[in-house]
Design an enzyme around this catalytic site. Structure first.
Site, PDB file in Angstrom:
ATOM      1  N   LEU A  11       0.764  -1.544  -0.023  1.00 25.83           N
ATOM      2  CA  LEU A  11      -0.016  -0.178   0.208  1.00 25.83           C
ATOM      3  C   LEU A  11       0.861   1.045   0.013  1.00 25.83           C
ATOM      4  O   LEU A  11       0.764   2.301  -0.969  1.00 25.83           O
ATOM      5  CB  LEU A  11      -1.182   0.115   1.357  1.00 25.83           C
ATOM      6  CG  LEU A  11      -2.049   1.517   1.414  1.00 25.83           C
ATOM      7  CD1 LEU A  11      -2.653   1.564   0.186  1.00 25.83           C
ATOM      8  CD2 LEU A  11      -2.302   0.944   2.543  1.00 25.83           C
ATOM      9  N   ASP A  12       1.253   1.592   1.033  1.00 28.32           N
ATOM     10  CA  ASP A  12       2.311   2.564   1.623  1.00 28.32           C
ATOM     11  C   ASP A  12       3.272   3.048   0.432  1.00 28.32           C
ATOM     12  O   ASP A  12       4.483   1.684   1.017  1.00 28.32           O
ATOM     13  CB  ASP A  12       2.335   3.071   3.228  1.00 28.32           C
ATOM     14  CG  ASP A  12       2.862   4.383   2.698  1.00 28.32           C
ATOM     15  OD1 ASP A  12       2.768   4.954   2.501  1.00 28.32           O
ATOM     16  OD2 ASP A  12       3.491   4.293   4.411  1.00 28.32           O
ATOM     17  N   THR A  18       1.210   7.754   2.095  1.00 29.38           N
ATOM     18  CA  THR A  18       1.829   7.747   3.456  1.00 29.38           C
ATOM     19  C   THR A  18       2.270   7.813   4.492  1.00 29.38           C
ATOM     20  O   THR A  18       2.269   8.344   6.373  1.00 29.38           O
ATOM     21  CB  THR A  18       0.366   7.161   4.301  1.00 29.38           C
ATOM     22  OG1 THR A  18       0.887   6.133   3.930  1.00 29.38           O
ATOM     23  CG2 THR A  18      -1.162   7.590   3.768  1.00 29.38           C
ATOM     24  N   LYS A  46       9.833   3.032   6.488  1.00 25.80           N
ATOM     25  CA  LYS A  46       9.525   2.627   5.393  1.00 25.80           C
ATOM     26  C   LYS A  46       9.652   0.947   4.766  1.00 25.80           C
ATOM     27  O   LYS A  46      10.303   0.311   4.858  1.00 25.80           O
ATOM     28  CB  LYS A  46       9.616   2.701   4.190  1.00 25.80           C
ATOM     29  CG  LYS A  46       9.353   4.192   4.514  1.00 25.80           C
ATOM     30  CD  LYS A  46       9.254   4.999   2.361  1.00 25.80           C
ATOM     31  CE  LYS A  46       9.605   6.702   2.527  1.00 25.80           C
ATOM     32  NZ  LYS A  46       9.912   7.482   1.755  1.00 25.80           N
ATOM     33  N   SER A 115      -0.073  -5.674   2.498  1.00 24.51           N
ATOM     34  CA  SER A 115       0.629  -4.758   3.488  1.00 24.51           C
ATOM     35  C   SER A 115       0.932  -4.478   4.970  1.00 24.51           C
ATOM     36  O   SER A 115       0.298  -5.619   5.331  1.00 24.51           O
ATOM     37  CB  SER A 115      -0.312  -2.868   3.120  1.00 24.51           C
ATOM     38  OG  SER A 115      -0.284  -2.609   4.474  1.00 24.51           O
ATOM     39  N   ALA A 116       2.076  -3.708   5.873  1.00 23.24           N
ATOM     40  CA  ALA A 116       2.075  -3.557   7.033  1.00 23.24           C
ATOM     41  C   ALA A 116       1.070  -3.429   8.009  1.00 23.24           C
ATOM     42  O   ALA A 116       1.028  -3.420   8.831  1.00 23.24           O
ATOM     43  CB  ALA A 116       3.419  -3.927   7.143  1.00 23.24           C
ATOM     44  N   SER A 117       0.681  -2.615   7.165  1.00 17.45           N
ATOM     45  CA  SER A 117      -0.410  -0.672   8.096  1.00 17.45           C
ATOM     46  C   SER A 117      -1.614  -2.410   8.224  1.00 17.45           C
ATOM     47  O   SER A 117      -2.192  -2.580   7.667  1.00 17.45           O
ATOM     48  CB  SER A 117      -0.660  -0.412   6.962  1.00 17.45           C
ATOM     49  OG  SER A 117      -1.145   0.811   8.239  1.00 17.45           O
ATOM     50  N   GLU A 170       6.022  -3.640  -4.685  1.00 18.67           N
ATOM     51  CA  GLU A 170       6.610  -3.053  -3.904  1.00 18.67           C
ATOM     52  C   GLU A 170       7.892  -2.695  -3.766  1.00 18.67           C
ATOM     53  O   GLU A 170       8.621  -2.140  -4.263  1.00 18.67           O
ATOM     54  CB  GLU A 170       7.572  -4.304  -2.950  1.00 18.67           C
ATOM     55  CG  GLU A 170       6.541  -5.145  -1.915  1.00 18.67           C
ATOM     56  CD  GLU A 170       6.940  -4.443  -0.171  1.00 18.67           C
ATOM     57  OE1 GLU A 170       6.988  -3.261  -0.202  1.00 18.67           O
ATOM     58  OE2 GLU A 170       5.897  -4.256   0.585  1.00 18.67           O
ATOM     59  N   ASP A 171       7.742  -1.069  -2.365  1.00 18.77           N
ATOM     60  CA  ASP A 171       8.490   0.041  -2.966  1.00 18.77           C
ATOM     61  C   ASP A 171      10.084  -0.319  -1.566  1.00 18.77           C
ATOM     62  O   ASP A 171      10.498   0.892  -1.726  1.00 18.77           O
ATOM     63  CB  ASP A 171       7.715   1.349  -2.255  1.00 18.77           C
ATOM     64  CG  ASP A 171       7.238   1.543  -0.945  1.00 18.77           C
ATOM     65  OD1 ASP A 171       6.825   0.590  -0.488  1.00 18.77           O
ATOM     66  OD2 ASP A 171       7.979   2.154  -0.533  1.00 18.77           O
TER      67      ASP A 171
HETATM   68  P1  B16 Z   1       0.228   1.474  10.838  1.00 14.08           P
HETATM   69  P2  B16 Z   1       3.405  -0.695   3.929  1.00 14.08           P
HETATM   70  C1  B16 Z   1       3.620   0.362   6.047  1.00 14.08           C
HETATM   71  O1  B16 Z   1       2.968   0.155   5.146  1.00 14.08           O
HETATM   72  C2  B16 Z   1       4.197   1.777   6.414  1.00 14.08           C
HETATM   73  O2  B16 Z   1       5.451   2.011   5.328  1.00 14.08           O
HETATM   74  C3  B16 Z   1       5.452   1.994   7.642  1.00 14.08           C
HETATM   75  O3  B16 Z   1       5.831   2.530   7.484  1.00 14.08           O
HETATM   76  C4  B16 Z   1       4.586   1.424   8.478  1.00 14.08           C
HETATM   77  O4  B16 Z   1       4.530   1.833  10.054  1.00 14.08           O
HETATM   78  C5  B16 Z   1       3.481   0.038   8.397  1.00 14.08           C
HETATM   79  O5  B16 Z   1       2.918   0.136   6.910  1.00 14.08           O
HETATM   80  C6  B16 Z   1       3.255  -0.158  10.040  1.00 14.08           C
HETATM   81  O6  B16 Z   1       1.922   1.326   9.451  1.00 14.08           O
HETATM   82  O7  B16 Z   1       1.193   1.805  11.904  1.00 14.08           O
HETATM   83  O8  B16 Z   1      -0.567   1.708   9.795  1.00 14.08           O
HETATM   84  O9  B16 Z   1       0.445  -0.151  11.503  1.00 14.08           O
HETATM   85  O10 B16 Z   1       4.229  -0.017   3.219  1.00 14.08           O
HETATM   86  O11 B16 Z   1       3.505  -2.166   4.089  1.00 14.08           O
HETATM   87  O12 B16 Z   1       1.729  -0.810   3.096  1.00 14.08           O
HETATM   88 MG    MG Z   2       5.695   0.228   1.478  1.00 14.98          MG
END
Ligand code: B16
Ligand code: MG
Length: 219
Positions: A11-12, A18, A46, A115-117, A170-171
């Protein structure tokens, strides 16, 4: 040769940026803790989970605190982050991202998120693209962080597909490594040098089309 049947997107940094909101929120927290934290430090966060990001910041400041305090700090950071995300307009998706998703759908490709978010669903909702995803694997569903391939393997499982039939976008370096470990096709989104392990590197989703990606991966 494997047939590409699905795209799994981080995602990010791939669909939306974000990172700037994560940065603002972490910086606010670091300031309160009297720890130096700048944009360069933020690069190292990131793709890294919330918990590991906090551990890194505390480490840079040589601070040791209790688990309970860590939970409080993570909660505060997330509240601030969500305040910024709430103000984010629906057109804040990265250039070409929404069009790329639609073009992939038009090719009958299946689409998942990896995504990790923990805020992924909220962000997809805000961007009005949640319905484009057949499976959403986020930080609430995983127990291992990238470079573990877990998040993407849960994605291919949810689609009932072999990893070799799925392309991961993936970035982050850790994310590209995760995709390769899981036997996915890895498309690095961003800097060619940083993401050199990927099977293919693109500048952004707006610089290519799903058909071009598939053609390039098949060579
Ligand atoms: P949250 P991704 C990641 O998203 C972000 O790149 C990383 O900076 C962030 O700490 C992580 O998600 C967790 O996010 O605090 O919202 O759970 O790149 O895996 O989509
Ligand atoms: Mg990312």
């Amino acid at each position: 040769m494997a047939t590409i049947k699905a795209f799994i997107f981080d995602l990010d940094g791939v669909i939306v940026d974000t990172a700037k909101y994560h940065f603002k929120a972490w910086q606010r927290l670091a300031k309160e803790l009297d720890i130096h934290f700048d944009e360069q430090d933020n690069e190292q966060l990131k793709g890294v989970s919330r918990k590991e990001s906090l551990e890194k910041i505390l480490g840079w400041g040589n601070k040791t605190i209790s688990q309970e305090e860590k939970e409080t700090l993570m909660h505060r950071k997330n509240e601030w982050y969500l305040e910024y995300v709430d103000q984010m307009p629906a057109d804040e998706a990265l250039p070409g991202a929404k069009e790329f998703l639609q073009a992939a759908k038009d090719l009958n490709l299946r689409i998942a998120l990896g995504s990790a978010s923990k805020n992924a669903v909220k962000i997809l909702d805000k961007l009005q693209i949640k319905d484009q995803f057949e499976a959403i694997i986020d930080g609430n569903k995983t127990t291992k962080s990238k470079p573990s391939p877990q998040v993407f393997l849960l994605g291919s499982d949810a689609l009932n597909l072999d990893p070799a039939d799925c392309v991961v976008f993936e970035d982050s370096v850790a994310g590209v490594e995760a995709a390769i470990k899981g036997d996915f096709k890895a498309v690095g989104v961003g800097d060619a040098k940083t993401l050199e392990k990927a099977h293919l590197i693109i500048e952004g989703l707006g610089d290519t089309t799903p058909a071009q990606v598939i053609n390039q991966l098949n060579f």
